[in-house]
Design a protein around this motif. Structure first.
Motif, mmCIF file in Angstrom:
data_model
loop_
_atom_site.group_PDB
_atom_site.id
_atom_site.type_symbol
_atom_site.label_atom_id
_atom_site.label_comp_id
_atom_site.label_asym_id
_atom_site.label_seq_id
_atom_site.Cartn_x
_atom_site.Cartn_y
_atom_site.Cartn_z
ATOM 1 N N ALA A 22 77.573 0.623 -60.946
ATOM 2 C CA ALA A 22 78.504 -0.356 -60.381
ATOM 3 C C ALA A 22 78.176 -0.571 -58.914
ATOM 4 N N SER A 23 78.286 -1.805 -58.457
ATOM 5 C CA SER A 23 77.968 -2.109 -57.063
ATOM 6 C C SER A 23 78.673 -3.382 -56.636
ATOM 7 N N ILE A 24 78.613 -3.650 -55.326
ATOM 8 C CA ILE A 24 79.214 -4.855 -54.772
ATOM 9 C C ILE A 24 78.144 -5.927 -54.581
ATOM 10 N N THR A 25 78.572 -7.101 -54.139
ATOM 11 C CA THR A 25 77.629 -8.197 -53.858
ATOM 12 C C THR A 25 77.742 -8.551 -52.369
ATOM 13 N N ASN A 26 78.204 -9.753 -52.066
ATOM 14 C CA ASN A 26 78.407 -10.142 -50.666
ATOM 15 C C ASN A 26 79.792 -9.673 -50.232
ATOM 16 N N VAL A 27 79.836 -8.731 -49.310
ATOM 17 C CA VAL A 27 81.118 -8.170 -48.874
ATOM 18 C C VAL A 27 81.344 -8.498 -47.413
ATOM 19 N N HIS A 28 82.583 -8.844 -47.067
ATOM 20 C CA HIS A 28 82.916 -9.029 -45.661
ATOM 21 C C HIS A 28 84.343 -8.584 -45.394
ATOM 22 N N MET A 29 84.574 -8.126 -44.177
ATOM 23 C CA MET A 29 85.923 -7.861 -43.684
ATOM 24 C C MET A 29 86.386 -9.093 -42.928
ATOM 25 N N GLU A 30 87.551 -9.579 -43.263
ATOM 26 C CA GLU A 30 88.048 -10.776 -42.591
ATOM 27 C C GLU A 30 88.290 -10.493 -41.107
ATOM 28 N N ALA A 31 88.070 -11.512 -40.311
ATOM 29 C CA ALA A 31 88.172 -11.368 -38.854
ATOM 30 C C ALA A 31 89.595 -11.062 -38.418
ATOM 31 N N GLY A 32 89.691 -10.303 -37.325
ATOM 32 C CA GLY A 32 90.988 -10.063 -36.707
ATOM 33 C C GLY A 32 91.335 -11.178 -35.748
ATOM 34 N N THR A 33 92.304 -10.951 -34.905
ATOM 35 C CA THR A 33 92.776 -11.986 -33.972
ATOM 36 C C THR A 33 92.439 -11.682 -32.524
ATOM 37 N N THR A 34 91.783 -10.528 -32.282
ATOM 38 C CA THR A 34 91.488 -10.091 -30.922
ATOM 39 C C THR A 34 90.012 -10.275 -30.607
ATOM 40 N N SER A 35 89.686 -10.818 -29.450
ATOM 41 C CA SER A 35 88.286 -10.981 -29.076
ATOM 42 C C SER A 35 87.653 -9.603 -28.839
ATOM 43 N N PRO A 36 86.326 -9.499 -28.928
ATOM 44 C CA PRO A 36 85.680 -8.214 -28.647
ATOM 45 C C PRO A 36 86.009 -7.679 -27.251
ATOM 46 N N GLY A 37 86.103 -8.577 -26.266
ATOM 47 C CA GLY A 37 86.448 -8.136 -24.912
ATOM 48 C C GLY A 37 87.839 -7.543 -24.836
ATOM 49 N N ASP A 38 88.791 -8.211 -25.493
ATOM 50 C CA ASP A 38 90.156 -7.701 -25.495
ATOM 51 C C ASP A 38 90.281 -6.424 -26.323
ATOM 52 N N LEU A 39 89.407 -6.273 -27.322
ATOM 53 C CA LEU A 39 89.455 -5.082 -28.166
ATOM 54 C C LEU A 39 89.174 -3.814 -27.351
ATOM 55 N N ARG A 40 88.337 -3.953 -26.330
ATOM 56 C CA ARG A 40 88.007 -2.783 -25.514
ATOM 57 C C ARG A 40 88.726 -2.790 -24.163
ATOM 58 N N TYR A 41 89.600 -3.747 -23.955
ATOM 59 C CA TYR A 41 90.225 -3.945 -22.644
ATOM 60 C C TYR A 41 90.936 -2.697 -22.138
ATOM 61 N N ASP A 42 91.656 -2.002 -23.024
ATOM 62 C CA ASP A 42 92.445 -0.852 -22.586
ATOM 63 C C ASP A 42 91.737 0.478 -22.813
ATOM 64 N N VAL A 43 90.422 0.433 -23.091
ATOM 65 C CA VAL A 43 89.658 1.672 -23.305
ATOM 66 C C VAL A 43 89.284 2.253 -21.942
ATOM 67 N N LYS A 44 89.888 3.356 -21.591
ATOM 68 C CA LYS A 44 89.553 4.005 -20.323
ATOM 69 C C LYS A 44 88.161 4.628 -20.389
ATOM 70 N N ARG A 45 87.884 5.298 -21.494
ATOM 71 C CA ARG A 45 86.568 5.902 -21.706
ATOM 72 C C ARG A 45 86.294 5.936 -23.205
ATOM 73 N N GLY A 46 85.200 5.356 -23.589
ATOM 74 C CA GLY A 46 84.858 5.295 -25.005
ATOM 75 C C GLY A 46 83.386 5.003 -25.197
ATOM 76 N N ILE A 47 82.993 4.762 -26.432
ATOM 77 C CA ILE A 47 81.587 4.520 -26.773
ATOM 78 C C ILE A 47 81.472 3.225 -27.571
ATOM 79 N N TYR A 48 80.495 2.397 -27.185
ATOM 80 C CA TYR A 48 80.121 1.218 -27.977
ATOM 81 C C TYR A 48 78.847 1.583 -28.732
ATOM 82 N N VAL A 49 78.937 1.729 -30.051
ATOM 83 C CA VAL A 49 77.826 2.230 -30.863
ATOM 84 C C VAL A 49 77.000 1.075 -31.407
ATOM 85 N N THR A 50 75.686 1.141 -31.174
ATOM 86 C CA THR A 50 74.770 0.112 -31.684
ATOM 87 C C THR A 50 73.754 0.658 -32.678
ATOM 88 N N GLU A 51 73.694 1.989 -32.807
ATOM 89 C CA GLU A 51 72.760 2.580 -33.770
ATOM 90 C C GLU A 51 73.358 3.870 -34.309
#
Length: 448
Positions: free
Chosen positions: A345-374
């Motif tokens: 059993a497997s999936i095909t084309n899968v997506h998570m529907e978009a939220g309402t917050t921009s990427p900039g606003d998503l990290r706006y209140d992060v005092k210290r965190g990590i943005y993972v690219t790999e």
């Protein structure tokens, strides 16, 4: 390459031969593909590869016993031997109460939908070489790039045909085009590597080679001079190109075989809210030009767009016929089939529907965190949901993306990670599995 009608006939003929030889039931899958790949390095042609192949797989049933076998030689004498061996194997196999073809009354009866998966354009090797050179040149042209692992371009076509002894026969084709580049920045112990690629069903949907190369170069340069990060519990934000791996862990936890074996961390979560109510995740096998689109599943059942997660709630399992029987449920059109072995059993084309917050606003209140690219390694326990993977990316301080970081480990438990996940608004359909930027609070980060 065979026509779709010839491919379908080849699968049907093998099923008919198995029935004549004594099989109570049988199915066969035929697949063929042809592709051309051109790679360059440092502005010079490195390799031109043309590959063509075909494979046929047969599964037979003798009562509740079954066996499967495959071959790449389409000689009639070879296929006759294939049938004989498969039936002999089935007679010696143990009985399986759940084995069998898909329910006959559930088979796709109507004409398969047209999904626009094939492109009439087939670039010549010279055009592929030009595209590969363009991608690598653009990557090498980014200031700070010091070396190259190369660039490449490819074009291919594949066909799949499935036939069963209880009335299904169908076939479909698809094309693919891709461009990639991989380069290095810096020197010595500070050398950093990164890449970029894009694939599409139709050539005109493919990103321009310059854009692919520029992304590769910019990503490599951005990784220079990584800083050390102190360990602690903090928010982690996942870039869309790797955030989809989290949905892959969800999928592995809801496939029927894992549930039937009781080896999933989501075993008792059916109908439960496992994400925030703002999150919906869709599986859409009927998306036009989708990289994993298909008109029917690996057992000949119809497929449809379906919410795997709706308003945070797990809606159901992904079931092939065997796991559905074992669980006392109905198959869901998610069977996948290779040349040998029983369907899974497997999936095909899968997506998570978009939220309402921009990427900039998503990290706006992060005092210290990590943005993972790999992400590195596969430290995920599918039974407990424990998650621990190597990672690299960028430090976030006071909402801003700062220095590169590498050799860190991020850890948590997938159940907690799902509950604490927030999607941004930047959903783009570029891959077979697509997510926006994702934020997960409360992850444990161990610095290098």
């Amino acid at each position: 390459m065979l026509s779709l009608e010839e491919a379908q006939s080849r699968a049907q003929d093998l099923v008919n031969a198995a029935r004549r030889a004594g099989a109570d039931a049988a199915d066969a899958i035929y697949a063929c593909n042809a592709s051309t790949n051109v790679s360059v390095r440092l502005g010079a042609l490195e390799d031109v590869e043309r590959s063509e192949g075909e494979e046929i797989g047969l599964r037979v049933f003798i009562g509740q016993r079954s066996a499967s076998i495959s071959a790449s030689d389409m000689n009639p004498a070879t296929l006759d031997t294939l049938v004989e061996r498969c039936i002999a194997m089935a007679r010696e196999a143990p009985e399986d109460a759940y084995a069998g073809l898909a329910p006959e009354d559930r088979l796709l009866k109507r004409r398969p939908p047209s999904l626009d998966l094939t492109d009439e354009e087939e670039p010549e090797p010279a055009a592929l070489r030009e595209r590969a050179l363009m991608a690598e040149d653009a990557a090498r042209g980014v200031p700070g790039i010091t070396n190259s692992e190369g660039g490449g371009a490819s074009s291919g076509r594949s066909q799949v045909a499935l036939a069963t002894s209880h009335g299904f026969a169908g076939a479909y084709a698809g094309t693919s085009h891709s461009t990639w580049a991989s380069v290095l920045a810096g020197s010595g112990s500070d050398m950093q590597r990164d890449h970029a690629s894009h694939s599409a069903r139709h050539l005109r949907d493919l990103d321009h080679a310059d854009a692919v190369g520029a992304r590769a170069g910019q990503r490599a340069v951005a990784r220079l001079n990584p800083v050390k990060v102190g360990s602690g519990v903090m928010p982690v934000i996942f870039d869309p190109r790797i955030g989809s791996s989290l949905i892959g862990h969800l999928v592995s936890g809801i496939v029927g075989p894992a549930i039937a074996r009781r080896s999933s961390f989501l075993l008792d979560q059916l109908g439960e809210a496992i994400f925030d109510s703002s999150i919906t995740i869709i599986d859409d096998p009927l998306r036009p030009r989708g990289l994993r689109s298909r008109p029917f599943d690996g057992e000949g059942l119809p497929v449809e767009r379906r919410a795997l997660i709706e308003d945070g709630v797990l809606t159901g399992w992904l079931l092939d016929s065997a796991s559905a029987r074992q669980l006392g449920l109905e198959p869901t059109g998610h069977a996948s089939r290779g040349g040998s072995g029983a369907p899974g059993a497997s999936i095909t084309n899968v997506h998570m529907e978009a939220g309402t917050t921009s990427p900039g606003d998503l990290r706006y209140d992060v005092k210290r965190g990590i943005y993972v690219t790999e992400l590195i390694g596969m430290g995920v326990n599918p039974v407990t949901g424990d998650y621990s993977r190597g990672a690299s990316g960028f430090l976030i301080e006071n909402g801003a993306v700062m220095n590169a970081v590498s050799e860190i480990t991020i850890a948590g438990n997938l159940k907690d990670m799902f509950r604490n996940m927030t999607p941004a608004s930047d959903l783009y359909f570029r891959y077979a599995m697509n997510v926006p930027t994702l934020r997960i609070d409360g992850m444990t980060v161990a610095g290098g």
